[in-house]
Write a protein that holds these residues in place. Structure first.
Motif, mmCIF file in Angstrom:
data_model
loop_
_atom_site.group_PDB
_atom_site.id
_atom_site.type_symbol
_atom_site.label_atom_id
_atom_site.label_comp_id
_atom_site.label_asym_id
_atom_site.label_seq_id
_atom_site.Cartn_x
_atom_site.Cartn_y
_atom_site.Cartn_z
ATOM 1 N N ALA A 1 0.747 9.208 0.496
ATOM 2 C CA ALA A 1 1.211 7.734 1.713
ATOM 3 C C ALA A 1 0.288 8.056 2.480
ATOM 4 O O ALA A 1 0.172 6.732 3.556
ATOM 5 C CB ALA A 1 2.369 8.769 2.446
ATOM 6 N N ASP B 1 9.387 -5.626 7.308
ATOM 7 C CA ASP B 1 9.079 -6.041 5.887
ATOM 8 C C ASP B 1 9.309 -7.054 5.399
ATOM 9 O O ASP B 1 8.493 -7.415 4.049
ATOM 10 C CB ASP B 1 10.409 -5.021 5.025
ATOM 11 C CG ASP B 1 10.067 -4.703 3.927
ATOM 12 O OD1 ASP B 1 9.058 -4.900 3.137
ATOM 13 O OD2 ASP B 1 10.387 -4.135 3.062
ATOM 14 N N SER C 1 -1.563 5.117 4.186
ATOM 15 C CA SER C 1 -1.491 5.124 5.504
ATOM 16 C C SER C 1 -3.095 4.628 6.517
ATOM 17 O O SER C 1 -3.125 3.690 7.701
ATOM 18 C CB SER C 1 -0.641 5.786 6.695
ATOM 19 O OG SER C 1 -1.052 6.426 6.240
ATOM 20 N N TYR D 1 6.038 1.891 7.532
ATOM 21 C CA TYR D 1 5.205 2.621 6.751
ATOM 22 C C TYR D 1 5.304 3.991 7.089
ATOM 23 O O TYR D 1 5.909 5.273 6.629
ATOM 24 C CB TYR D 1 4.172 2.449 5.899
ATOM 25 C CG TYR D 1 3.493 3.123 4.641
ATOM 26 C CD1 TYR D 1 4.549 2.269 3.411
ATOM 27 C CD2 TYR D 1 2.897 4.362 4.647
ATOM 28 C CE1 TYR D 1 3.635 2.898 2.023
ATOM 29 C CE2 TYR D 1 2.557 4.540 3.816
ATOM 30 C CZ TYR D 1 2.792 3.981 1.973
ATOM 31 O OH TYR D 1 2.724 4.786 1.027
#
Length: 468
Positions: free
Chosen positions: A323, A402, A327, A112
């Motif tokens: 993001a 993933d 995170s 990520y």
């Protein structure tokens, strides 16, 4: 019996901070490109209706389960499930799913961070006019140039991981809470700025129609997609919500708080669609899914409309914040656990874990360029190969991590958490922690955790595996 434990890591100062934290964890890159596109693809308003039903029946019960486990124990996910299991007379091995979830969160953060780092590059590119008057081919070439350059990807990956570690290292109140009090309102403001701008493009109704045109014939086509996204969008299954729940004030209503988070998460996704698709149509482009929408189509659109350079920069700052807030929620469970287990400083533990995630993330960096021929899980004529260089088929490092996390570990983690709350904890424990005034509301939530949500997760899990 009410528990009055206190978290060693600290506590939120109000329920609204938990709402900001949980919404920040839930609102990520998928809310900005995936949900709006899925809505347009699977029947507009029909998909939204199905999605909301799935959120209520599947997503929210799991989120409630994670929150109540965390707040009940006031510990990191691993220690919370171990402690509550022993208290309920069950095996301490019930802590294992939380341990796996913690590792899954670190693996997700590793890639990520690389993908989120692209937004840093695009903030710079938009701000300097790199995308002014570019066509689709040129924008595609610029994106390909970014992913093909391992040194450039490494710089942005390193910077983003440093930003994440900086917030976590400062602690729950001084780091997480203070940052979220700034980042989340800023995210909402930037999103509203984009929405306001999209109204002026002359294509707002075209974008609105793309999103909400009710097509009942597509209801069944989008049912599984709606159920799957309802599970994944709330950031459940890895313990992030559980550790945030452990910092939640005792007097706050878990049910009402989780409902607020679900509404805000959905509003952000819908608003993002209403803001972005008119801009895409104003640029004379067709909407697409995945990174292509965010890093190719939208830059072309911003580069061809009035004030596009400014609004494009605003958009990628928005992407960065979304993001970033996600995170930090991925790193927090492991940091909280190791602080509790070792007693060492939060700064030292955060530094070690961030460096570990950075190192694993380098596998993702190389997956887009020099390491692309490295394939894992290859089924060939001569049998199965775990690793093979230059093989046809198989997955590269990024695709493998993933797939392992999003298709296997997340749904299994969510299933384990909701079953733990529904079947291992006693009914009285759950009732005491939820503290719902309505017996009917409690019964509905309780049986959703015991039956409805687990069945929904199993359906998504089996269906996703069957696609392969």
């Amino acid at each position: 019996m009410t528990r009055n434990a206190i978290s060693l890591n600290g506590s939120w100062t109000s329920r609204w901070v938990f709402i900001l934290a949980a919404t920040g964890s839930a609102v990520g890159l998928g809310n900005i490109w995936k949900f709006p596109y899925m809505t347009g693809m699977y029947g507009g308003g029909a998909f939204v209706m199905m999605y909301l039903v799935c959120i209520v029946l599947v997503g929210m019960p799991i989120m409630i389960a994670e929150t109540l486990i965390g707040r009940r124990a006031r510990m990191s996910p691993v220690n919370a499930m171990r402690s509550l299991a022993v208290e309920a007379g069950a095996s301490s091995r019930f802590a294992w799913p939380a341990l796996v979830g913690m590792v899954a969160a670190l693996l997700i953060l590793s890639f990520y961070s690389v993908i989120a780092g692209w937004s840093l590059d695009y903030i710079l590119g938009m701000g300097t006019g790199r995308f002014q008057s570019v066509d689709a081919n040129a924008a595609g070439a610029l994106f390909a140039g970014l992913t093909a350059d391992p040194w450039r990807l490494t710089i942005w990956h390193t910077l983003f991981m440093a930003l994440t570690g900086f917030v976590i290292a400062r602690g729950v109140v001084a780091g997480l809470e203070k940052s979220l009090r700034v980042m989340m309102p800023l995210l909402f403001v930037l999103l509203l700025m984009l929405l306001g701008y999209s109204v002026t493009t002359g294509h707002f109704m075209q974008g609105f129609h793309f999103l909400f045109n009710f097509q009942p014939d597509k209801v069944l086509d989008g049912l599984l997609a709606a159920m799957g996204h309802a599970f994944f969008t709330l950031s459940v299954g890895v313990g992030s919500i559980m550790v945030y729940g452990s910092y939640m004030p005792r007097q706050a209503s878990i049910g009402a708080t989780v409902l607020t988070v679900g509404i805000l998460d959905t509003l952000v996704a819908l608003t993002a669609g209403m803001a972005l698709f008119p801009i895409v149509f104003a640029g004379g482009l067709e909407p697409g899914a995945g990174p292509g929408l965010m890093f190719v189509t939208l830059p072309v659109a911003f580069g061809s409309i009035p004030f596009g350079q400014v609004m494009g920069t605003v958009f990628f700052v928005l992407v960065l914040i979304a993001a970033w807030t996600s995170s930090i929620s991925m790193l927090e469970p492991a940091v909280a656990y190791l602080v509790e287990r070792t007693g060492r400083s939060r700064v030292a533990i955060t530094t070690v874990l961030a460096m570990l995630c950075w190192l694993v993330g380098m596998g993702t960096v190389l997956s887009f360029n020099v390491g692309a021929p490295a394939k894992f899980f290859v089924f060939a004529e001569d049998g199965f190969h775990f690793f093979q260089w230059g093989a046809e088929g198989g997955r590269n490092f990024f695709d493998s991590i993933d797939y392992l996390t999003s298709r296997i570990l997340l749904p299994l983690g969510g299933l384990a958490f909701v079953l733990f709350a529904g079947w291992v904890l006693t009914r009285d424990t759950v009732r005491d922690e939820l503290n719902m005034r309505s017996p009917l509301a409690f019964t509905l939530v309780y049986w959703s955790m015991r039956v409805v949500a687990p069945v929904g997760v199993l359906v998504v899990f089996v269906a996703e595996l069957a696609k392969q």
